[in-house]
Design an enzyme around this catalytic site. Structure first.
Site, PDB file in Angstrom:
ATOM      1  CG  ASP A  16      29.489  34.929  34.658  1.00 46.35           C
ATOM      2  OD1 ASP A  16      29.226  33.715  34.568  1.00 46.35           O
ATOM      3  OD2 ASP A  16      30.455  35.485  34.095  1.00 46.35           O
ATOM      4  CB  ILE A  17      34.006  36.480  37.480  1.00 48.14           C
ATOM      5  CG1 ILE A  17      33.718  36.143  38.951  1.00 48.14           C
ATOM      6  CG2 ILE A  17      35.267  37.330  37.359  1.00 48.14           C
ATOM      7  CD1 ILE A  17      34.831  35.391  39.651  1.00 48.14           C
ATOM      8  CD  GLU A  22      32.279  32.052  34.997  1.00 45.69           C
ATOM      9  OE1 GLU A  22      31.840  30.921  35.275  1.00 45.69           O
ATOM     10  OE2 GLU A  22      31.995  32.642  33.947  1.00 45.69           O
TER      11      GLU A  22
HETATM   12  N1  LIG Z   1      40.406  29.000  38.087  1.00 44.68           N
HETATM   13  C1  LIG Z   1      39.206  28.481  37.969  1.00 44.68           C
HETATM   14  N2  LIG Z   1      38.517  28.687  36.830  1.00 44.68           N
HETATM   15  C2  LIG Z   1      37.266  28.209  36.715  1.00 44.68           C
HETATM   16  C3  LIG Z   1      36.661  27.477  37.753  1.00 44.68           C
HETATM   17  N3  LIG Z   1      35.412  27.126  37.352  1.00 44.68           N
HETATM   18  C4  LIG Z   1      35.255  27.617  36.110  1.00 44.68           C
HETATM   19  N4  LIG Z   1      36.359  28.279  35.732  1.00 44.68           N
HETATM   20  C5  LIG Z   1      36.643  28.940  34.445  1.00 44.68           C
HETATM   21  O1  LIG Z   1      35.748  30.014  34.265  1.00 44.68           O
HETATM   22  C6  LIG Z   1      35.777  30.314  32.873  1.00 44.68           C
HETATM   23  C7  LIG Z   1      34.387  30.724  32.427  1.00 44.68           C
HETATM   24  O2  LIG Z   1      34.508  31.197  31.123  1.00 44.68           O
HETATM   25  P1  LIG Z   1      33.281  31.637  30.227  1.00 44.68           P
HETATM   26  O3  LIG Z   1      32.067  30.828  30.639  1.00 44.68           O
HETATM   27  O4  LIG Z   1      33.702  31.565  28.814  1.00 44.68           O
HETATM   28  O5  LIG Z   1      32.958  33.083  30.644  1.00 44.68           O
HETATM   29  P2  LIG Z   1      33.880  34.370  30.781  1.00 44.68           P
HETATM   30  O6  LIG Z   1      35.257  34.191  30.232  1.00 44.68           O
HETATM   31  O7  LIG Z   1      33.796  34.781  32.209  1.00 44.68           O
HETATM   32  O8  LIG Z   1      33.147  35.404  29.859  1.00 44.68           O
HETATM   33  P3  LIG Z   1      31.840  36.236  30.194  1.00 44.68           P
HETATM   34  O9  LIG Z   1      31.038  35.449  31.154  1.00 44.68           O
HETATM   35  O10 LIG Z   1      31.153  36.406  28.858  1.00 44.68           O
HETATM   36  O11 LIG Z   1      32.283  37.539  30.744  1.00 44.68           O
HETATM   37  C8  LIG Z   1      36.292  29.062  32.170  1.00 44.68           C
HETATM   38  O12 LIG Z   1      37.571  29.330  31.642  1.00 44.68           O
HETATM   39  C9  LIG Z   1      36.406  28.038  33.292  1.00 44.68           C
HETATM   40  O13 LIG Z   1      37.510  27.166  33.100  1.00 44.68           O
HETATM   41  C10 LIG Z   1      37.430  27.249  38.943  1.00 44.68           C
HETATM   42  O14 LIG Z   1      36.983  26.618  39.906  1.00 44.68           O
HETATM   43  N5  LIG Z   1      38.667  27.771  39.011  1.00 44.68           N
END
Ligand SMILES: Nc1nc2c(ncn2[C@@H]2O[C@H](COP(=O)(O)OP(=O)(O)OP(=O)(O)O)[C@@H](O)[C@H]2O)c(=O)[nH]1
Length: 372
Positions: free
Chosen positions: A241-242, A285
């Protein structure tokens, strides 16, 4: 390895070769039937030994072609471009064609006109009849066509009579028509193959990152699970996970977020060095990796290399503790058993990922499951 949304040329080429081998049996029978008809027709007016020798050569040449196709039916992965295979195929095709073509030299001169016409007719039928068998390889067909008809065309041209010239001209036009038909049919076949493999790869690939998609992961993971269970070998799953990706999106915008996802996906893809390993986009992500036949320690080291590879990209992320884009990884390893639930391993990797996040992100956590 990760699957890409491009058509794998080996798939197409392997199908071409499979197509070429598939009809070898029909080709053998058709060749034999034509040879028998010619032999019977000329039996009363030609030297029997000569005819029988020729018939035996036809059987040997087309038998060799059939045996070769049979032996290589299951080995078409290298496709038509597979070096030695192609050369062998061309040689056998040329020999088969020349066996027919040789009749222009050793049969035709001794025949009277109606029999000569019948021989030309049989050569035409034989070359036209082979066309559907060679749609996958029109150049090979052209070689066959030339070997069957060119000797007769030359004999007719050298014969210095006007009917012979006319017949030679007709054979040239006939050959040209067959060659054009072969290339047109080949074009149609290639279009269908490209469409088929194009659809196949589009359905299995994530459009943004070009990695395998969730569906491919689900299918592959079940297969790998069963394979590992049968062989009693370890299987590992890593969830990735990013870190703080929401903040990345909020700060740099969604489009930059997409670019970041692609960069991370490419870095993960580059880490996959064994052909059986799979990295897929798990959703949002998150990414998932399946590693076969690696101990927990080895797989954890692999995961650490992935973490370093992404950190090494140096993608600026001001809202992340490290100042650049990082990932957290949770992995789990087990030796599967058919009675176990494959989802448990993914759940264990998810637990490990949760621990990695809780412990401050940008790290690998591991969980080894011992099955009973
Ligand atoms: N740009 C983009 N964002 C995405 C995509 N799929 C998911 N996201 C974003 O990824 C983010 C995931 O956020 P969270 O699940 O809160 O996790 P996080 O901010 O990485 O926090 P931690 O996992 O706790 O480090 C959300 O803002 C989604 O909108 C995509 O295909 N493109």
């Amino acid at each position: 390895m990760a699957m890409l949304a491009v058509i794998n040329p080996h798939n197409v080429s392997a199908q071409q070769l499979a197509q070429l081998h598939r009809y070898a049996g029909i080709g053998f029978l058709a060749n034999l039937t034509n040879a028998l008809i010619l032999t019977l027709f000329l039996w009363s007016i030609t030297d029997h030994i000569r005819l029988l020798l020729w018939l035996a050569t036809v059987v040997a040449a087309s038998g060799a072609r059939l045996a070769y196709a049979h032996a290589h039916r299951r080995n078409v992965r290298g496709g038509l471009a597979g070096g030695n295979q192609s050369l062998m195929m061309l040689s056998l095709t040329a020999i088969n064609g020349l066996v027919w073509g040789s009749t222009a030299l050793f049969l035709h001169p001794a025949l009277t006109e109606p029999y000569q016409l019948f021989l030309i007719f049989m050569l035409s039928i034989t070359s036209a009849g082979a066309l559907p068998l060679y749609i996958a390889a029109p150049a090979t067909y052209l070689l066959y066509l030339s070997c069957v008809l060119v000797p007769m065309i030359l004999v007719l041209l050298l014969g210095s009579d006007s009917v012979g010239y006319l017949m030679a001209l007709m054979l040239v036009i006939f050959s040209g028509t067959l060659a054009i038909t072969a290339w047109t049919m080949h074009h149609g076949l290639m279009e269908s193959l490209h469409k088929y493999f194009g659809y196949q790869s589009l359905a299995s690939v994530d459009g943004l990152t070009q990695l395998a998609n969730r569906r491919t992961f689900d299918e592959t993971y079940r297969d790998e699970w069963n394979r590992a269970a049968r062989a009693s070998l370890p299987l590992s799953v890593i969830l990735i996970d990013i870190d703080n990706f929401k903040k990345y999106n909020d700060h740099y915008g969604h489009q930059e977020g997409d670019t970041c996802l692609r960069e991370v996906a490419n870095a993960l893809g580059r880490c996959m060095r064994r052909s059986g390993d799979l990295v897929a986009r798990y959703g949002g992500e998150e990414f998932v990796v399946v590693l076969y036949q690696m101990t927990g320690d080895e797989a954890a080291r692999y995961a650490e290399q992935m973490r370093e590879a992404v950190a090494g990209l140096g993608l600026v992320h001001e809202r992340n503790e490290a100042g650049h884009v990082t990932i957290s990884l949770g992995g789990a390893t087990c030796i599967p058993h058919s009675r176990d639930n494959p989802d448990d391993l993914v759940r264990a990797a998810d637990d490990a990922l949760y621990r990695a996040k809780e412990a401050g992100r940008d790290q690998v956590c591991w969980k080894s499951i011992l099955t009973t």
